[in-house]
Design an enzyme around this catalytic site. Structure first.
Site, PDB file in Angstrom:
ATOM      1  N   ARG A   1      40.996  47.882  39.111  1.00 35.77           N
ATOM      2  CA  ARG A   1      40.432  46.517  39.022  1.00 35.77           C
ATOM      3  C   ARG A   1      40.145  46.128  37.572  1.00 35.77           C
ATOM      4  NH1 ARG A   1      42.356  46.977  42.977  1.00 35.77           N
ATOM      5  NH2 ARG A   1      41.521  46.950  45.086  1.00 35.77           N
TER       6      ARG A   1
ATOM      7  N   SER B   1      34.749  42.711  47.776  1.00 31.81           N
ATOM      8  CA  SER B   1      33.880  43.801  47.327  1.00 31.81           C
ATOM      9  C   SER B   1      33.050  43.331  46.142  1.00 31.81           C
ATOM     10  CB  SER B   1      34.725  45.006  46.895  1.00 31.81           C
ATOM     11  OG  SER B   1      35.400  45.514  48.012  1.00 31.81           O
TER      12      SER B   1
ATOM     13  N   GLU C   1      32.233  43.972  40.447  1.00 31.20           N
ATOM     14  CA  GLU C   1      33.648  43.591  40.412  1.00 31.20           C
ATOM     15  C   GLU C   1      33.735  42.062  40.313  1.00 31.20           C
ATOM     16  OE1 GLU C   1      36.150  45.452  43.442  1.00 31.20           O
ATOM     17  OE2 GLU C   1      37.439  43.685  43.441  1.00 31.20           O
TER      18      GLU C   1
HETATM   19  C1  LIG Z   1      37.363  38.338  51.769  1.00 30.75           C
HETATM   20  C2  LIG Z   1      37.854  38.863  50.434  1.00 30.75           C
HETATM   21  C3  LIG Z   1      38.558  40.063  50.411  1.00 30.75           C
HETATM   22  C4  LIG Z   1      39.003  40.578  49.189  1.00 30.75           C
HETATM   23  N1  LIG Z   1      39.735  41.749  49.209  1.00 30.75           N
HETATM   24  C5  LIG Z   1      40.234  42.213  48.033  1.00 30.75           C
HETATM   25  C6  LIG Z   1      41.056  43.391  48.022  1.00 30.75           C
HETATM   26  O1  LIG Z   1      41.342  43.996  49.049  1.00 30.75           O
HETATM   27  N2  LIG Z   1      41.525  43.815  46.813  1.00 30.75           N
HETATM   28  C7  LIG Z   1      41.255  43.150  45.648  1.00 30.75           C
HETATM   29  O2  LIG Z   1      41.732  43.567  44.587  1.00 30.75           O
HETATM   30  N3  LIG Z   1      40.468  42.043  45.633  1.00 30.75           N
HETATM   31  C8  LIG Z   1      39.973  41.553  46.780  1.00 30.75           C
HETATM   32  N4  LIG Z   1      39.185  40.424  46.775  1.00 30.75           N
HETATM   33  C9  LIG Z   1      38.842  39.806  45.484  1.00 30.75           C
HETATM   34  C10 LIG Z   1      39.837  38.725  45.029  1.00 30.75           C
HETATM   35  O3  LIG Z   1      40.713  38.406  46.056  1.00 30.75           O
HETATM   36  C11 LIG Z   1      40.643  39.167  43.827  1.00 30.75           C
HETATM   37  O4  LIG Z   1      39.811  39.562  42.784  1.00 30.75           O
HETATM   38  C12 LIG Z   1      41.581  38.034  43.340  1.00 30.75           C
HETATM   39  O5  LIG Z   1      42.605  38.609  42.576  1.00 30.75           O
HETATM   40  C13 LIG Z   1      40.873  36.980  42.508  1.00 30.75           C
HETATM   41  O6  LIG Z   1      41.785  35.913  42.281  1.00 30.75           O
HETATM   42  P1  LIG Z   1      41.307  34.410  42.136  1.00 30.75           P
HETATM   43  O7  LIG Z   1      42.506  33.583  41.880  1.00 30.75           O
HETATM   44  O8  LIG Z   1      40.487  33.997  43.291  1.00 30.75           O
HETATM   45  O9  LIG Z   1      40.426  34.497  40.841  1.00 30.75           O
HETATM   46  P2  LIG Z   1      39.021  33.738  40.506  1.00 30.75           P
HETATM   47  O10 LIG Z   1      38.017  34.199  41.493  1.00 30.75           O
HETATM   48  O11 LIG Z   1      39.239  32.273  40.404  1.00 30.75           O
HETATM   49  O12 LIG Z   1      38.731  34.313  39.081  1.00 30.75           O
HETATM   50  C14 LIG Z   1      38.358  35.656  38.913  1.00 30.75           C
HETATM   51  C15 LIG Z   1      38.343  35.958  37.397  1.00 30.75           C
HETATM   52  O13 LIG Z   1      39.678  35.888  36.902  1.00 30.75           O
HETATM   53  C16 LIG Z   1      39.753  34.954  35.825  1.00 30.75           C
HETATM   54  N5  LIG Z   1      41.055  34.286  35.933  1.00 30.75           N
HETATM   55  C17 LIG Z   1      41.537  33.637  37.022  1.00 30.75           C
HETATM   56  N6  LIG Z   1      42.762  33.160  36.754  1.00 30.75           N
HETATM   57  C18 LIG Z   1      43.052  33.505  35.489  1.00 30.75           C
HETATM   58  C19 LIG Z   1      44.181  33.290  34.640  1.00 30.75           C
HETATM   59  N7  LIG Z   1      45.253  32.606  35.062  1.00 30.75           N
HETATM   60  N8  LIG Z   1      44.140  33.798  33.381  1.00 30.75           N
HETATM   61  C20 LIG Z   1      43.054  34.479  32.942  1.00 30.75           C
HETATM   62  N9  LIG Z   1      41.955  34.713  33.700  1.00 30.75           N
HETATM   63  C21 LIG Z   1      41.971  34.226  34.960  1.00 30.75           C
HETATM   64  C22 LIG Z   1      38.581  34.003  36.031  1.00 30.75           C
HETATM   65  O14 LIG Z   1      38.181  33.422  34.801  1.00 30.75           O
HETATM   66  C23 LIG Z   1      37.539  34.948  36.584  1.00 30.75           C
HETATM   67  O15 LIG Z   1      36.925  35.634  35.531  1.00 30.75           O
HETATM   68  C24 LIG Z   1      38.733  39.883  47.972  1.00 30.75           C
HETATM   69  C25 LIG Z   1      38.032  38.665  48.015  1.00 30.75           C
HETATM   70  C26 LIG Z   1      37.611  38.150  49.227  1.00 30.75           C
HETATM   71  C27 LIG Z   1      36.884  36.837  49.260  1.00 30.75           C
END
Ligand SMILES: Cc1cc2nc3c(=O)[nH]c(=O)nc-3n(C[C@H](O)[C@H](O)[C@H](O)COP(=O)(O)OP(=O)(O)OC[C@H]3O[C@@H](n4cnc5c(N)ncnc54)[C@H](O)[C@@H]3O)c2cc1C
Length: 306
Positions: free
Chosen positions: A188, A230, A301
């Protein structure tokens, strides 16, 4: 108490300079002022962003960053909002919602813009006869978020299939393409998490396969409802955060309308009407109790905005 938070949730404590707001909406006609952030994140908490705008293309993204820099506004890159916890007071600066959404498939390669939802990319890959993503069924968020956090599940991490990605250096405006090694991926974790570079798009290598034979391997043991997945990283494979919080006796603990899930103790869920403070207080309780009982420091995380 709840009325206090409601007011704080919807109105910024310090109104942003009005002439700057006017200038902003003039330059970016689709921009929004005092836009509530709770609707852009899966935890469904957070007050307003002083300035908010979607970036549908690279030029708009660059212009938004330049606007923030010229006016010494802090800015935040928001994608799917599945891994962020906004503050009840909102964000005193510019929130840029990544909305770049192109997707291209060539042979075994799929190139998707940062704002493309991972699930949509997977569906497009399958529809084109490409397999290799199937372990990610149910993984929320966008391509940009996945690369930044080396997201993954069921043993498949972003680093395993990423070939290259295009980045924007917001300081210099330089756009550069980098291969997987550049990202220094860990659990992560990636170099991008510790820099301010912005992911514009990413290319993944898949395999030609038979999509109709692909099965959905995701075991849905995760809590339903509003969460950010998480909350903490697992300190080690032997000591997953959920197990430690559970053993500390905190499963099901509630503060306000937030709860340490009784399904999976590493999930903090918004039961409806929770504040960011409720969630932060629960996270602090989990951290201090686990530290006290097991001597282990939990690390968030979820990206927490103050
Ligand atoms: C129900 C649920 C289950 C989940 N299960 C998992 C799992 O099994 N495994 C896992 O790894 N994660 C899991 N997650 C967490 C999440 O899905 C991941 O962390 C996902 O990759 C975040 O992507 P996002 O587009 O929503 O990012 P955001 O939540 O919008 O942003 C997260 C961070 O990334 C940065 N960011 C976003 N886009 C960019 C970009 N283009 N360039 C630079 N920085 C950027 C943002 O500034 C922020 O700091 C889960 C979440 C939920 C709600």
């Amino acid at each position: 108490m709840s009325i206090y938070f409601k007011i704080e949730k919807w109105y910024p404590l310090v109104m942003a300079n009005e002439s700057l707001q006017n200038e902003f909406t003039k330059i970016f006609p689709e921009a929004l002022i005092n836009e509530p952030l709770d609707k852009y994140c899966t935890l469904r908490v957070g007050g307003p962003a002083d300035f908010f705008c979607k970036a549908k293309d690279i030029e708009t993204l660059q212009n938004l960053i330049n606007f923030a820099k010229e006016n010494t506004l802090p800015y935040f890159i928001l994608s799917g909002g599945t891994n962020v916890l906004f503050d009840d007071k909102g964000f005193r600066g510019l929130t840029i919602k990544m909305d770049l959404k192109n997707l291209e498939i060539k042979d075994e390669f799929i190139t998707a813009d940062a704002g493309v939802i991972v699930a949509l990319m997977m569906n497009k890959a399958l529809a084109s006869g490409l397999t290799g993503f199937e372990k990610w069924f149910g993984l929320p968020g966008t391509v940009g978020g996945a690369v930044r956090g080396n997201a993954g599940c069921n043993g498949l991490e972003t680093k395993d299939i990423l070939v290259k990605a295009t980045l924007l250096n917001p300081e210099t405006g330089e756009i550069h393409e980098e291969e997987t090694a550049y990202f220094g991926f860990g659990y992560r974790d990636s170099k991008i998490k510790h820099s301010n570079e912005i992911i514009l798009n990413a290319t993944f290598k898949l395999k030609k396969g038979e999509p109709e034979k692909v099965e959905n391997p995701r075991v849905f043991t995760q809590p339903k409802g509003m969460s950010a997945g998480s909350f903490f990283k697992n300190p080690s494979p032997e000591n997953p955060a959920g197990m430690l919080i559970d053993k500390a006796g905190l499963k099901g603990t509630r503060i306000g309308n937030a709860q340490i899930s009784d399904v999976h103790a590493n999930f903090i869920v918004n039961l409806g009407g929770a504040t960011a403070k409720d969630i932060k207080d629960l996270a602090a309780l989990a951290k201090s109790t686990v530290k006290e009982k097991f001597g282990i420091e939990l690390e968030e995380e979820v990206q927490i905005l103050e």
